[in-house]
Design a protein around this motif. Structure first.
Motif, PDB file in Angstrom:
ATOM      1  N   THR A   6       0.842  -1.191   0.000  1.00  0.00           N
ATOM      2  CA  THR A   6       0.000   0.000   0.000  1.00  0.00           C
ATOM      3  C   THR A   6       0.877   1.241   0.000  1.00  0.00           C
ATOM      4  O   THR A   6       1.812   1.359   0.798  1.00  0.00           O
TER       5      THR A   6
ATOM      6  N   VAL B 125      -5.003   6.300  -1.090  1.00  0.00           N
ATOM      7  CA  VAL B 125      -4.043   5.201  -1.037  1.00  0.00           C
ATOM      8  C   VAL B 125      -4.369   4.182  -2.125  1.00  0.00           C
ATOM      9  O   VAL B 125      -5.466   4.160  -2.669  1.00  0.00           O
TER      10      VAL B 125
ATOM     11  N   ALA C 260      -3.068  -0.009  -3.702  1.00  0.00           N
ATOM     12  CA  ALA C 260      -2.210  -1.182  -3.719  1.00  0.00           C
ATOM     13  C   ALA C 260      -1.388  -1.136  -4.997  1.00  0.00           C
ATOM     14  O   ALA C 260      -1.926  -0.942  -6.086  1.00  0.00           O
TER      15      ALA C 260
END
Length: 132
Positions: free
Chosen positions: A21, A73, A75
């Motif tokens: 992340t 945010v 991944a």
């Protein structure tokens, strides 16, 4: 689906241990998933869509806008074998090394460096990039 189990493709592989992340640069949206990213030095643990000539560090897998927390945010797959859009008009080919083409796209690097990545397949306007 006539080619099921009869055609080798590296498309669609990801490695769970290499998905982390990161904080995302402003303006990145869910539709940017699947694009190339590079380091954004404006903040810690931050990535941006790969700009023209940028070194690709990963492929954006997901985007999560945590408005309540005031952060964006996502991944990022640091190791992968998957599709990334090709910069319009670029002549990237199998065996080339990919670098940022701008807006999260990829283009052909002037010099191949397979220790970074390589293009394994072209599918339409996308390249299957294998990031090592």
């Amino acid at each position: 689906m006539a080619n099921f189990h009869t055609k080798v493709s590296l498309r669609g592989f990801h490695f769970e241990d290499f998905i982390l992340t990161f904080t995302l640069a402003a303006g990145i949206v869910a539709a940017d998933s699947g694009k190339a990213v590079s380091v954004d030095a404006s903040g810690p643990n931050k990535v941006k869509l790969a700009g023209d000539g940028d070194t690709i560090i990963g492929r954006l897998q997901t985007v999560e806008d945590r408005k309540v927390e005031g952060q964006l945010v996502g991944a990022v797959e640091l190791k992968f074998a998957n599709l990334i859009p090709i910069k319009a008009g670029d002549l990237i080919a199998v065996g080339d090394t990919a670098i940022g083409g701008g807006g999260g796209t990829v283009k052909k690097a002037a010099t191949a460096d397979h220790a970074k990545n390589f293009v394994a397949e072209i599918i339409g306007t996308d390249a299957v990039v294998v990031q090592i």
